[in-house]
Design a protein around this motif. Structure first.
Motif, short mmCIF file in Angstrom:
data_model
loop_
_atom_site.label_atom_id
_atom_site.label_comp_id
_atom_site.label_asym_id
_atom_site.label_seq_id
_atom_site.Cartn_x
_atom_site.Cartn_y
_atom_site.Cartn_z
N ARG A 172 8.62 45.21 62.76
CA ARG A 172 8.35 44.08 61.86
C ARG A 172 9.66 43.62 61.20
O ARG A 172 9.90 42.42 61.11
CB ARG A 172 7.33 44.51 60.79
CG ARG A 172 7.00 43.44 59.79
CD ARG A 172 6.13 42.37 60.40
NE ARG A 172 5.76 41.44 59.36
CZ ARG A 172 5.69 40.15 59.52
NH1 ARG A 172 5.91 39.61 60.68
NH2 ARG A 172 5.36 39.37 58.52
N THR A 173 10.48 44.56 60.77
CA THR A 173 11.76 44.23 60.15
C THR A 173 12.64 43.49 61.13
O THR A 173 13.27 42.47 60.79
CB THR A 173 12.46 45.50 59.64
OG1 THR A 173 11.59 46.17 58.74
CG2 THR A 173 13.76 45.18 58.94
N GLU A 174 12.71 43.96 62.37
CA GLU A 174 13.51 43.29 63.40
C GLU A 174 13.01 41.88 63.66
O GLU A 174 13.80 40.95 63.81
CB GLU A 174 13.49 44.10 64.69
CG GLU A 174 14.30 45.37 64.65
CD GLU A 174 14.16 46.17 65.94
OE1 GLU A 174 13.78 45.58 66.98
OE2 GLU A 174 14.42 47.39 65.89
N GLN A 175 11.69 41.71 63.71
CA GLN A 175 11.12 40.38 63.93
C GLN A 175 11.49 39.43 62.80
O GLN A 175 11.86 38.28 63.04
CB GLN A 175 9.60 40.47 64.04
CG GLN A 175 9.11 41.11 65.31
CD GLN A 175 7.60 41.34 65.29
OE1 GLN A 175 7.00 41.48 64.23
NE2 GLN A 175 7.00 41.38 66.47
N LEU A 176 11.41 39.91 61.56
CA LEU A 176 11.76 39.08 60.41
C LEU A 176 13.24 38.73 60.43
O LEU A 176 13.62 37.59 60.12
CB LEU A 176 11.39 39.80 59.11
CG LEU A 176 9.89 39.91 58.83
CD1 LEU A 176 9.64 40.79 57.61
CD2 LEU A 176 9.26 38.54 58.64
N GLU A 177 14.08 39.69 60.78
CA GLU A 177 15.52 39.43 60.83
C GLU A 177 15.84 38.40 61.91
O GLU A 177 16.66 37.51 61.70
CB GLU A 177 16.29 40.72 61.06
CG GLU A 177 16.33 41.61 59.83
CD GLU A 177 16.99 42.95 60.08
OE1 GLU A 177 17.33 43.27 61.25
OE2 GLU A 177 17.18 43.69 59.10
N LYS A 178 15.18 38.51 63.08
CA LYS A 178 15.41 37.53 64.15
C LYS A 178 14.93 36.15 63.73
O LYS A 178 15.58 35.15 64.02
CB LYS A 178 14.72 37.98 65.43
CG LYS A 178 15.46 39.09 66.13
CD LYS A 178 14.83 39.45 67.44
CE LYS A 178 15.62 40.56 68.09
NZ LYS A 178 15.10 40.93 69.39
N GLU A 179 13.79 36.08 63.06
CA GLU A 179 13.28 34.80 62.60
C GLU A 179 14.22 34.19 61.55
O GLU A 179 14.50 32.99 61.56
CB GLU A 179 11.87 34.95 62.02
CG GLU A 179 11.23 33.67 61.55
CD GLU A 179 11.00 32.64 62.65
OE1 GLU A 179 10.72 31.49 62.30
OE2 GLU A 179 11.10 32.98 63.85
N TYR A 180 14.73 35.05 60.65
CA TYR A 180 15.68 34.58 59.65
C TYR A 180 16.94 34.03 60.33
O TYR A 180 17.44 32.97 59.95
CB TYR A 180 16.04 35.72 58.70
CG TYR A 180 17.11 35.36 57.71
CD1 TYR A 180 16.82 34.57 56.61
CD2 TYR A 180 18.42 35.78 57.89
CE1 TYR A 180 17.80 34.20 55.71
CE2 TYR A 180 19.41 35.43 57.00
CZ TYR A 180 19.10 34.65 55.90
OH TYR A 180 20.09 34.29 55.03
N GLU A 181 17.46 34.75 61.33
CA GLU A 181 18.64 34.28 62.06
C GLU A 181 18.37 32.95 62.75
O GLU A 181 19.21 32.07 62.78
CB GLU A 181 19.08 35.33 63.07
CG GLU A 181 19.73 36.54 62.45
CD GLU A 181 20.04 37.63 63.47
OE1 GLU A 181 20.00 37.34 64.69
OE2 GLU A 181 20.32 38.76 63.04
#
Length: 153
Positions: free
Chosen positions: A7-16
């Protein structure tokens, strides 16, 4: 139990992704608004006033019936908060600080004498790229079109 790192990785990718496409949260929100309303912004201007109730933001929308050349995708200037809070002078000061720090990062140390000698021309150059007259409304579209030449010799 779900793996929270996914979930954290998904949020970071979306933020990027949002950062890459919009560069600021303001741009992301504006793009959502424009997409929902099937609109296109041509220009946005901010008029400062020493009386806060007289400050205003004016938005010019693109109308294909009047203007045949569609403007590029709207993006706010990166220093939108400084523009609204401190004005053009604050943006120019930040640009100057960034200029000197980038020189230092790339191996060039500018002495106080060099900085004081060049600061006036550098400030004039940066100011000319943002606005032609600090007394007229500030264009909030991302732009830098200097009219003052920059010369260090």
């Amino acid at each position: 139990k779900a793996d929270s790192s996914i979930r954290t990785e998904q949020l970071e990718k979306e933020y990027e992704r949002i950062n890459f496409l919009n560069s600021t949260f303001s741009n992301a929100l504006m793009q959502l608004f424009l997409d929902q309303n099937e609109s296109c912004i041509k220009d946005v201007y901010f008029k400062r006033s020493h009386i806060p109730k007289y400050e205003r933001i004016t938005i010019y929308l693109y109308d294909p019936d009047i203007d045949f050349s569609k403007p590029p995708r709207f993006i706010f200037i990166p220093s939108l908060r400084q523009a609204l809070g401190g004005g053009v002078e604050t943006i120019v000061e930040e640009m100057m600080e960034t200029f000197w720090s980038h020189l230092l990062r790339h191996g060039y140390y500018a002495t106080k004498d060099i900085k004081s000698e060049l600061s006036t021309n550098l400030k004039r150059y940066f100011l000319s790229g943002i606005t032609t007259d600090p007394n007229i409304p500030l264009k909030l579209n991302a732009h830098f079109d200097p009219i003052y030449p920059l010369s260090f010799y």
